[in-house]
Design a protein around this motif. Structure first.
Motif, PDB file in Angstrom:
ATOM      1  N   TYR A  78      91.346  74.675  60.650  1.00  0.00           N
ATOM      2  CA  TYR A  78      91.247  73.498  61.499  1.00  0.00           C
ATOM      3  C   TYR A  78      89.984  72.753  61.078  1.00  0.00           C
ATOM      4  N   ALA A  79      90.098  71.442  60.955  1.00  0.00           N
ATOM      5  CA  ALA A  79      88.947  70.625  60.577  1.00  0.00           C
ATOM      6  C   ALA A  79      88.866  69.433  61.512  1.00  0.00           C
ATOM      7  N   THR A  80      87.648  69.050  61.857  1.00  0.00           N
ATOM      8  CA  THR A  80      87.467  67.895  62.735  1.00  0.00           C
ATOM      9  C   THR A  80      86.273  67.073  62.265  1.00  0.00           C
ATOM     10  N   VAL A  81      86.433  65.761  62.287  1.00  0.00           N
ATOM     11  CA  VAL A  81      85.355  64.824  61.968  1.00  0.00           C
ATOM     12  C   VAL A  81      84.738  64.355  63.279  1.00  0.00           C
ATOM     13  N   ARG A  82      83.409  64.503  63.384  1.00  0.00           N
ATOM     14  CA  ARG A  82      82.696  64.093  64.594  1.00  0.00           C
ATOM     15  C   ARG A  82      81.613  63.078  64.225  1.00  0.00           C
ATOM     16  N   GLN A  83      81.379  62.139  65.128  1.00  0.00           N
ATOM     17  CA  GLN A  83      80.329  61.152  64.939  1.00  0.00           C
ATOM     18  C   GLN A  83      79.610  60.901  66.254  1.00  0.00           C
ATOM     19  N   LYS A  84      78.431  60.303  66.145  1.00  0.00           N
ATOM     20  CA  LYS A  84      77.697  59.876  67.323  1.00  0.00           C
ATOM     21  C   LYS A  84      78.294  58.590  67.864  1.00  0.00           C
ATOM     22  N   LYS A  85      77.972  58.292  69.105  1.00  0.00           N
ATOM     23  CA  LYS A  85      78.256  56.974  69.656  1.00  0.00           C
ATOM     24  C   LYS A  85      77.129  56.030  69.245  1.00  0.00           C
ATOM     25  N   GLY A  86      77.493  54.837  68.818  1.00  0.00           N
ATOM     26  CA  GLY A  86      76.463  53.880  68.449  1.00  0.00           C
ATOM     27  C   GLY A  86      75.887  54.157  67.077  1.00  0.00           C
ATOM     28  N   TYR A  87      74.752  53.554  66.802  1.00  0.00           N
ATOM     29  CA  TYR A  87      74.149  53.597  65.469  1.00  0.00           C
ATOM     30  C   TYR A  87      73.606  54.976  65.149  1.00  0.00           C
ATOM     31  N   ASP A  88      73.904  55.445  63.927  1.00  0.00           N
ATOM     32  CA  ASP A  88      73.413  56.730  63.448  1.00  0.00           C
ATOM     33  C   ASP A  88      72.718  56.480  62.113  1.00  0.00           C
ATOM     34  N   PRO A  89      71.431  56.666  62.000  1.00  0.00           N
ATOM     35  CA  PRO A  89      70.698  56.197  60.826  1.00  0.00           C
ATOM     36  C   PRO A  89      70.941  56.966  59.535  1.00  0.00           C
ATOM     37  N   ALA A  90      71.103  58.289  59.609  1.00  0.00           N
ATOM     38  CA  ALA A  90      71.174  59.056  58.369  1.00  0.00           C
ATOM     39  C   ALA A  90      71.840  60.398  58.606  1.00  0.00           C
ATOM     40  N   PRO A  91      72.458  60.981  57.565  1.00  0.00           N
ATOM     41  CA  PRO A  91      73.036  62.323  57.691  1.00  0.00           C
ATOM     42  C   PRO A  91      71.959  63.370  57.955  1.00  0.00           C
ATOM     43  N   LEU A  92      72.384  64.467  58.548  1.00  0.00           N
ATOM     44  CA  LEU A  92      71.469  65.574  58.785  1.00  0.00           C
ATOM     45  C   LEU A  92      71.143  66.285  57.473  1.00  0.00           C
ATOM     46  N   THR A  93      70.078  67.035  57.474  1.00  0.00           N
ATOM     47  CA  THR A  93      69.671  67.786  56.288  1.00  0.00           C
ATOM     48  C   THR A  93      69.588  69.285  56.542  1.00  0.00           C
ATOM     49  N   SER A  94      69.753  69.707  57.797  1.00  0.00           N
ATOM     50  CA  SER A  94      69.650  71.123  58.128  1.00  0.00           C
ATOM     51  C   SER A  94      70.535  71.443  59.323  1.00  0.00           C
ATOM     52  N   ILE A  95      71.098  72.638  59.341  1.00  0.00           N
ATOM     53  CA  ILE A  95      71.946  73.046  60.456  1.00  0.00           C
ATOM     54  C   ILE A  95      71.140  73.107  61.751  1.00  0.00           C
ATOM     55  N   THR A  96      69.847  73.307  61.669  1.00  0.00           N
ATOM     56  CA  THR A  96      69.020  73.360  62.876  1.00  0.00           C
ATOM     57  C   THR A  96      68.935  72.000  63.566  1.00  0.00           C
ATOM     58  N   GLN A  97      69.237  70.936  62.839  1.00  0.00           N
ATOM     59  CA  GLN A  97      69.214  69.593  63.418  1.00  0.00           C
ATOM     60  C   GLN A  97      70.510  69.266  64.163  1.00  0.00           C
ATOM     61  N   TYR A  98      71.548  70.083  63.960  1.00  0.00           N
ATOM     62  CA  TYR A  98      72.861  69.740  64.484  1.00  0.00           C
ATOM     63  C   TYR A  98      73.043  70.240  65.911  1.00  0.00           C
ATOM     64  N   ASP A  99      73.315  69.314  66.800  1.00  0.00           N
ATOM     65  CA  ASP A  99      73.660  69.612  68.189  1.00  0.00           C
ATOM     66  C   ASP A  99      75.015  68.978  68.476  1.00  0.00           C
ATOM     67  N   PRO A 100      76.078  69.773  68.646  1.00  0.00           N
ATOM     68  CA  PRO A 100      77.408  69.208  68.870  1.00  0.00           C
ATOM     69  C   PRO A 100      77.469  68.222  70.031  1.00  0.00           C
ATOM     70  N   ILE A 101      76.626  68.403  71.028  1.00  0.00           N
ATOM     71  CA  ILE A 101      76.646  67.492  72.179  1.00  0.00           C
ATOM     72  C   ILE A 101      76.277  66.069  71.760  1.00  0.00           C
ATOM     73  N   VAL A 102      75.472  65.954  70.714  1.00  0.00           N
ATOM     74  CA  VAL A 102      75.033  64.643  70.246  1.00  0.00           C
ATOM     75  C   VAL A 102      76.116  63.964  69.402  1.00  0.00           C
ATOM     76  N   TYR A 103      77.153  64.720  69.036  1.00  0.00           N
ATOM     77  CA  TYR A 103      78.258  64.181  68.234  1.00  0.00           C
ATOM     78  C   TYR A 103      79.563  64.328  69.028  1.00  0.00           C
ATOM     79  N   PRO A 104      79.711  63.555  70.115  1.00  0.00           N
ATOM     80  CA  PRO A 104      80.832  63.766  71.029  1.00  0.00           C
ATOM     81  C   PRO A 104      82.145  63.126  70.589  1.00  0.00           C
ATOM     82  N   VAL A 105      82.101  62.225  69.598  1.00  0.00           N
ATOM     83  CA  VAL A 105      83.303  61.465  69.249  1.00  0.00           C
ATOM     84  C   VAL A 105      84.108  62.229  68.208  1.00  0.00           C
ATOM     85  N   HIS A 106      85.265  62.724  68.595  1.00  0.00           N
ATOM     86  CA  HIS A 106      86.199  63.351  67.667  1.00  0.00           C
ATOM     87  C   HIS A 106      87.087  62.245  67.086  1.00  0.00           C
TER      88      HIS A 106
END
Length: 291
Positions: A103-131
């Motif tokens: 299973y694969a899913t593409v998630r994005q933030k709401k509104g402007y997102d300046p740059a891709p993450l560089t570390s898994i420690t930066q990733y919070d699924p709550i901040v990427y609510p849009v499936h």
């Protein structure tokens, strides 16, 4: 001399980076390029190929190496810019002749997102609510498949002499400089006759990128929707042609730098239509079907 893969525009555009694992899911990140958009959003087939490319990396080191099927569901509008792709197993297989499902899913933030993450420690699924795009993807090994091959009333690829070099229209004009399009205009409407919902064409990358399994979802959706070829008076109420869901079945690894396609919409009911498509490589081999 063949150009290194990293220099082909499409490969750069679908590139993803593995961040790590979180909650049992493999997490990848990347950025949807404005060079591969339809209107003001990422092209739907391009987004599906980006997801498939992440799945390609997910299966590195596993017994399965080839995509067998993609069943994609477009849940909400994707946006140009950074995305997260989460992947996890539905069914694993330790056999080289077995099939594995993820299973694969593409998630994005709401509104402007300046740059891709560089570390898994930066990733919070709550901040990427849009499936935006979810898919069930099947992997196997095409080279080891065995069994009956029987073609019942098979379609034939478009005949080259019936095709004309044209520029992609309307919302696809951003892609016009990246794709070479030859199309059969006999199904298009004229001032004296309506068109028919059939699209026959060939597609090639302008930078001579070879056709492979990973770009086939893009090419399966790189179309004028066949109902758009009907008479303008039939579409007077205004139509929008978003892809709600798409299936791609992979039959063979393509050869060459061009794909020939035929797409047909048999049924359009209450504004909702289906498309049956077939894709052939330069040697006339059926490489994928789509719906």
């Amino acid at each position: 001399m063949a150009k290194p893969e990293s220099l082909f525009q499409f490969d750069e555009a679908i590139q993803t980076t593995f961040l790590g694992t979180r909650d049992g899911k493999s997490v990848y990140c990347g950025r949807f390029s404005e060079k591969w958009r339809a209107g003001d959003v990422p092209h739907g087939g391009y987004a599906a190929s980006t997801m498939l490319n992440a799945a390609r990396h997910y299966f590195e080191g596993k017994p399965q190496s080839d995509p067998i099927a993609v069943n994609a569901f477009y849940l909400s509008k994707t946006a140009l810019g950074p995305y997260i792709i989460e992947i996890w197993d539905i069914k694993a297989s330790k056999s080289e002749t077995g099939y594995a499902l993820i299973y694969a899913t593409v998630r994005q933030k709401k509104g402007y997102d300046p740059a891709p993450l560089t570390s898994i420690t930066q990733y919070d699924p709550i901040v990427y609510p849009v499936h935006c795009l979810d898919a069930v993807i099947t992997f196997g090994n095409i080279s080891t498949e065995q069994g009956l091959t029987y073609l019942h009333e098979p379609s034939i690829p478009p005949v080259r002499s019936t095709l004309q070099l044209c520029k992609l229209p309307g919302g696809l004009n951003t892609l016009a400089q990246r794709m070479v399009w030859h199309v059969d205009l006999s199904h298009f409407p004229t001032t004296s006759a309506p068109g028919t919902p059939v699209l026959n064409h060939t597609m090639a990358f302008a930078d001579s990128r070879p056709i492979d399994l990973w770009c086939l979802p893009f090419l399966s959706d790189m179309i004028i929707p066949p109902p758009a070829l009907l008479d303008a008076s039939m579409l007077a109420t205004g139509w929008w042609f978003p892809t709600m869901q798409m299936e791609v079945q992979f039959k063979r690894a393509p050869r060459g730098k061009e794909v020939a396609c035929t797409f047909k919409s048999k049924y359009t009911i209450n504004g909702r239509y289906d498309i049956d498509g077939e894709l052939w490589d330069e040697e006339g081999r059926l490489v994928a079907t789509t719906r």
